[in-house]
Design a protein around this motif. Structure first.
Motif, PDB file in Angstrom:
ATOM      1  N   ILE A   3      46.479  36.286  41.681  1.00  0.00           N
ATOM      2  CA  ILE A   3      45.454  35.538  40.960  1.00  0.00           C
ATOM      3  C   ILE A   3      45.705  35.597  39.462  1.00  0.00           C
ATOM      4  CG2 ILE A   3      43.878  37.536  40.934  1.00  0.00           C
ATOM      5  CD1 ILE A   3      41.579  35.443  41.289  1.00  0.00           C
ATOM      6  N   LEU A   4      45.470  34.476  38.801  1.00  0.00           N
ATOM      7  CA  LEU A   4      45.618  34.351  37.353  1.00  0.00           C
ATOM      8  C   LEU A   4      44.268  33.947  36.763  1.00  0.00           C
ATOM      9  CD1 LEU A   4      47.287  34.018  34.683  1.00  0.00           C
ATOM     10  CD2 LEU A   4      47.695  31.649  35.404  1.00  0.00           C
ATOM     11  N   PHE A   5      43.804  34.685  35.754  1.00  0.00           N
ATOM     12  CA  PHE A   5      42.594  34.345  35.013  1.00  0.00           C
ATOM     13  C   PHE A   5      42.994  33.799  33.648  1.00  0.00           C
ATOM     14  CE2 PHE A   5      41.144  37.673  37.936  1.00  0.00           C
ATOM     15  CZ  PHE A   5      40.012  37.076  38.481  1.00  0.00           C
ATOM     16  N   VAL A   6      42.370  32.683  33.260  1.00  0.00           N
ATOM     17  CA  VAL A   6      42.709  32.029  31.985  1.00  0.00           C
ATOM     18  C   VAL A   6      41.455  31.921  31.125  1.00  0.00           C
ATOM     19  CG1 VAL A   6      43.825  30.053  30.893  1.00  0.00           C
ATOM     20  CG2 VAL A   6      44.390  30.642  33.273  1.00  0.00           C
ATOM     21  N   HIS A   7      41.531  32.445  29.916  1.00  0.00           N
ATOM     22  CA  HIS A   7      40.409  32.386  28.972  1.00  0.00           C
ATOM     23  C   HIS A   7      41.006  32.503  27.579  1.00  0.00           C
ATOM     24  CE1 HIS A   7      36.535  32.914  27.153  1.00  0.00           C
ATOM     25  NE2 HIS A   7      35.899  33.254  28.264  1.00  0.00           N
ATOM     26  N   THR A   8      40.561  31.658  26.648  1.00  0.00           N
ATOM     27  CA  THR A   8      41.099  31.775  25.288  1.00  0.00           C
ATOM     28  C   THR A   8      40.783  33.137  24.687  1.00  0.00           C
ATOM     29  OG1 THR A   8      39.111  30.673  24.463  1.00  0.00           O
ATOM     30  CG2 THR A   8      41.071  29.305  24.767  1.00  0.00           C
ATOM     31  N   ASN A   9      39.674  33.741  25.126  1.00  0.00           N
ATOM     32  CA  ASN A   9      39.274  35.055  24.604  1.00  0.00           C
ATOM     33  C   ASN A   9      39.308  36.079  25.730  1.00  0.00           C
ATOM     34  OD1 ASN A   9      38.357  36.917  22.715  1.00  0.00           O
ATOM     35  ND2 ASN A   9      36.217  36.537  23.202  1.00  0.00           N
ATOM     36  N   PHE A  10      39.859  37.242  25.464  1.00  0.00           N
ATOM     37  CA  PHE A  10      39.899  38.314  26.461  1.00  0.00           C
ATOM     38  C   PHE A  10      39.020  39.462  25.972  1.00  0.00           C
ATOM     39  CE2 PHE A  10      41.471  42.246  28.269  1.00  0.00           C
ATOM     40  CZ  PHE A  10      41.629  41.915  29.598  1.00  0.00           C
ATOM     41  N   PRO A  11      38.218  40.089  26.834  1.00  0.00           N
ATOM     42  CA  PRO A  11      38.178  39.947  28.285  1.00  0.00           C
ATOM     43  C   PRO A  11      37.289  38.837  28.805  1.00  0.00           C
ATOM     44  CG  PRO A  11      36.763  41.739  27.622  1.00  0.00           C
ATOM     45  CD  PRO A  11      37.407  41.233  26.371  1.00  0.00           C
ATOM     46  N   GLY A  12      36.371  38.334  27.958  1.00  0.00           N
ATOM     47  CA  GLY A  12      35.494  37.273  28.420  1.00  0.00           C
ATOM     48  C   GLY A  12      34.778  37.663  29.707  1.00  0.00           C
ATOM     49  N   GLN A  13      34.587  36.686  30.567  1.00  0.00           N
ATOM     50  CA  GLN A  13      33.905  36.935  31.847  1.00  0.00           C
ATOM     51  C   GLN A  13      34.829  37.509  32.909  1.00  0.00           C
ATOM     52  OE1 GLN A  13      33.711  34.131  30.078  1.00  0.00           O
ATOM     53  NE2 GLN A  13      31.556  33.617  29.784  1.00  0.00           N
ATOM     54  N   PHE A  14      36.134  37.610  32.623  1.00  0.00           N
ATOM     55  CA  PHE A  14      37.088  37.911  33.693  1.00  0.00           C
ATOM     56  C   PHE A  14      37.719  39.298  33.614  1.00  0.00           C
ATOM     57  CE2 PHE A  14      38.032  33.123  33.145  1.00  0.00           C
ATOM     58  CZ  PHE A  14      36.922  32.775  33.906  1.00  0.00           C
ATOM     59  N   GLY A  15      37.676  39.942  32.454  1.00  0.00           N
ATOM     60  CA  GLY A  15      38.451  41.165  32.272  1.00  0.00           C
ATOM     61  C   GLY A  15      38.101  42.266  33.247  1.00  0.00           C
ATOM     62  N   ALA A  16      36.830  42.634  33.325  1.00  0.00           N
ATOM     63  CA  ALA A  16      36.427  43.743  34.185  1.00  0.00           C
ATOM     64  C   ALA A  16      36.603  43.395  35.659  1.00  0.00           C
ATOM     65  CB  ALA A  16      34.978  44.135  33.903  1.00  0.00           C
ATOM     66  N   PHE A  17      36.272  42.170  36.023  1.00  0.00           N
ATOM     67  CA  PHE A  17      36.421  41.739  37.414  1.00  0.00           C
ATOM     68  C   PHE A  17      37.896  41.743  37.819  1.00  0.00           C
ATOM     69  CE2 PHE A  17      36.733  37.939  40.374  1.00  0.00           C
ATOM     70  CZ  PHE A  17      36.318  38.627  41.511  1.00  0.00           C
ATOM     71  N   GLY A  18      38.771  41.236  36.949  1.00  0.00           N
ATOM     72  CA  GLY A  18      40.198  41.231  37.252  1.00  0.00           C
ATOM     73  C   GLY A  18      40.759  42.628  37.394  1.00  0.00           C
ATOM     74  N   ALA A  19      40.329  43.547  36.524  1.00  0.00           N
ATOM     75  CA  ALA A  19      40.784  44.929  36.635  1.00  0.00           C
ATOM     76  C   ALA A  19      40.338  45.547  37.952  1.00  0.00           C
ATOM     77  CB  ALA A  19      40.245  45.743  35.458  1.00  0.00           C
ATOM     78  N   TRP A  20      39.133  45.220  38.376  1.00  0.00           N
ATOM     79  CA  TRP A  20      38.633  45.719  39.670  1.00  0.00           C
ATOM     80  C   TRP A  20      39.471  45.154  40.828  1.00  0.00           C
ATOM     81  CZ3 TRP A  20      36.421  42.984  43.797  1.00  0.00           C
ATOM     82  CH2 TRP A  20      35.829  43.767  44.790  1.00  0.00           C
ATOM     83  N   LEU A  21      39.813  43.863  40.762  1.00  0.00           N
ATOM     84  CA  LEU A  21      40.659  43.276  41.802  1.00  0.00           C
ATOM     85  C   LEU A  21      42.001  43.988  41.882  1.00  0.00           C
ATOM     86  CD1 LEU A  21      40.096  39.426  41.357  1.00  0.00           C
ATOM     87  CD2 LEU A  21      39.332  40.836  43.274  1.00  0.00           C
ATOM     88  N   ALA A  22      42.550  44.324  40.712  1.00  0.00           N
ATOM     89  CA  ALA A  22      43.838  45.027  40.704  1.00  0.00           C
ATOM     90  C   ALA A  22      43.710  46.381  41.395  1.00  0.00           C
ATOM     91  CB  ALA A  22      44.337  45.193  39.268  1.00  0.00           C
ATOM     92  N   ARG A  23      42.583  47.040  41.194  1.00  0.00           N
ATOM     93  CA  ARG A  23      42.373  48.333  41.864  1.00  0.00           C
ATOM     94  C   ARG A  23      42.219  48.172  43.372  1.00  0.00           C
ATOM     95  NH1 ARG A  23      39.058  49.081  37.261  1.00  0.00           N
ATOM     96  NH2 ARG A  23      37.130  48.806  38.466  1.00  0.00           N
ATOM     97  N   GLN A  24      41.840  46.973  43.814  1.00  0.00           N
ATOM     98  CA  GLN A  24      41.754  46.713  45.258  1.00  0.00           C
ATOM     99  C   GLN A  24      43.120  46.346  45.849  1.00  0.00           C
ATOM    100  OE1 GLN A  24      38.574  47.485  46.173  1.00  0.00           O
ATOM    101  NE2 GLN A  24      38.441  47.659  43.932  1.00  0.00           N
ATOM    102  N   GLY A  25      44.133  46.215  44.993  1.00  0.00           N
ATOM    103  CA  GLY A  25      45.475  45.907  45.472  1.00  0.00           C
ATOM    104  C   GLY A  25      45.941  44.495  45.223  1.00  0.00           C
ATOM    105  N   ASP A  26      45.130  43.677  44.552  1.00  0.00           N
ATOM    106  CA  ASP A  26      45.532  42.299  44.263  1.00  0.00           C
ATOM    107  C   ASP A  26      46.490  42.262  43.071  1.00  0.00           C
ATOM    108  OD1 ASP A  26      44.003  40.946  46.278  1.00  0.00           O
ATOM    109  OD2 ASP A  26      42.201  41.387  45.109  1.00  0.00           O
ATOM    110  N   ASP A  27      47.301  41.229  43.031  1.00  0.00           N
ATOM    111  CA  ASP A  27      48.259  41.003  41.952  1.00  0.00           C
ATOM    112  C   ASP A  27      47.559  40.155  40.894  1.00  0.00           C
ATOM    113  OD1 ASP A  27      50.283  40.214  40.260  1.00  0.00           O
ATOM    114  OD2 ASP A  27      51.664  39.623  41.853  1.00  0.00           O
TER     115      ASP A  27
END
Length: 403
Positions: A3-27
């Motif tokens: 999965i790829l998250f795109v946002h002009t600003n980081f972390p925005g709405q995606f940073g914490a959720f994406g980090a959690w997905l990575a901990r679940q084993g997602d790329d």
């Protein structure tokens, strides 16, 4: 899932959720124009954000022009990332700024999920009395319609579309609303919970031990978030409560709404206009997560005001912390509270009513704390990321399996 998250600003709405997905084993990979470090286990690709639309572009098309320049910049980086082996099954992109608009041009087989926050229309729901005069009605309708063009380009390619609140989804035309999946961003209810011991940390802001603490937290001190009305009510409440101290977190700037002339600020205007005891005002600037949490946990009365617009995360976070809440009676606030009586609601533009609510909250701290705990129960039921994130991940994985 890749999965790829795109946002002009980081972390925005995606940073914490994406980090959690990575901990679940997602790329997980992030694409952003912000200079940032990726969370552990994630990758990041950087692109350059576009400047404002070119001056020779039609005035109503400059937003689209800038969005497509962002899209082009993102795509140039994405092509290099693809050659290096990044191959997402799902791309989730913050819509309106154009950054993810060309994702399917680079990865045509990927599912595309725009995240849509706000549909512009005229007349606007988010009007404040201090806004400049509206101007020509026909031109305003035309401008509002054109401002939505970047989102329409994204929606034309969407396999699913997220919107974080029912109130925000209701701003869209019915034919778009039918395509939106309302999915709150999620609050860290386990990490942000009532903690009476946090009160001691407020001394770091110069608050005496025996103070009655009224708090206000915002990105910018502006009419959109009720800063002038809060300060006017505070001047009244100070006179009624000699031990009242206000802790005001946020930057002295306008984040939403009309900018003031250079060199002016709403903070300076209010301090000049009002008879305030400034020794009982504590402006903290932006707070790091720990002292910010302590403010919400330690306050005796937390005030949040907003025009009918995107609800601040700070209101949901104050609910999660069990803060005794006073807010204005507006649709996004009523949605967040649900059927609970987790806040005292007042008229946004009635400083006397707000001051009376502050005084009543300080006079009945036990009742106010009980109200705050009812607000927290609402967070656990409707906004807790402990169950919202797994549900959102499951929806995205279903898309990934079809990609």
């Amino acid at each position: 899932m890749r999965i790829l998250f795109v946002h002009t600003n980081f972390p925005g709405q995606f940073g914490a959720f994406g980090a959690w997905l990575a901990r679940q084993g997602d790329d997980v990979c992030f694409a952003t124009a912000a200079q940032a470090t990726p969370p552990r286990g994630c990758r990041m690709m950087l692109f350059e954000a576009a400047e404002d639309g070119a001056p020779e572009t039609h005035r109503h098309a400059r937003g689209l022009d800038r969005a497509l320049r962002n899209a082009e910049s993102f795509a140039a980086t994405a092509v290099k990332a693809k050659a290096a082996g990044i191959d997402p099954q799902v791309v989730v992109a913050h819509s309106g700024w154009g950054a993810g608009t060309y994702a399917k041009a680079v990865w045509p087989g990927a599912a595309f999920v725009p995240y849509l926050e706000w549909w512009y229309r005229h007349p606007r729901p988010d009007i404040h009395p201090d806004d400049p005069p509206p101007g020509d009605e026909t031109a305003l309708r035309a401008r509002a319609a054109a401002r939505n063009a970047p989102m329409l380009v994204d929606l034309a390619q969407a396999d699913m579309a997220f919107c974080p609140a029912e109130f925000q989804a209701a701003q869209f035309p019915d034919w778009i609303r039918a395509r939106l999946t309302v999915a709150p961003d999620g609050v860290d209810a386990a990490g942000l919970k009532p903690d009476p011991a946090a009160r001691a940390q407020l001394a770091e802001h110069g608050v005496p031990d025996d103070a009655e603490v009224v708090s206000y937290a915002t990105r910018g001190m502006e009419p959109y978030r009720g800063f002038p009305e809060f300060m006017r009510a505070l001047a009244l409440a100070q006179k009624a409560r000699p031990k009242l101290h206000a802790v005001i977190a946020g930057r002295d700037r306008v984040a939403y709404g009309a900018a003031l002339p250079a060199g002016e600020s709403w903070k300076a205007r209010m301090l000049a206009e009002l008879d305030l005891d400034e020794s009982r005002l504590h402006f903290t600037g932006l707070l790091a997560p720990a002292p910010y949490a302590a403010l919400l946990q330690g306050t005796d009365a937390h005030v949040y005001l907003t025009v009918p617009f995107v609800l601040s995360w700070s209101f949901l976070e104050a609910m999660s912390a069990g803060a005794p809440l006073i807010a204005n009676d507006a649709a996004p606030i009523r949605e967040a509270l649900g059927a609970s009586d987790g806040a005292l609601l007042v008229d946004h533009y009635d400083p006397q009513a707000l001051a009376a609510a502050i005084v009543a909250t300080l006079e009945d701290r036990a009742g106010a704390r009980a109200r705050g705990l009812r607000a927290r129960q609402r967070i656990l039921a409707a906004y807790d990321r402990a169950w919202i994130w797994p549900a959102r991940a499951a929806a995205l994985r279903r898309l990934a399996e079809r990609a």
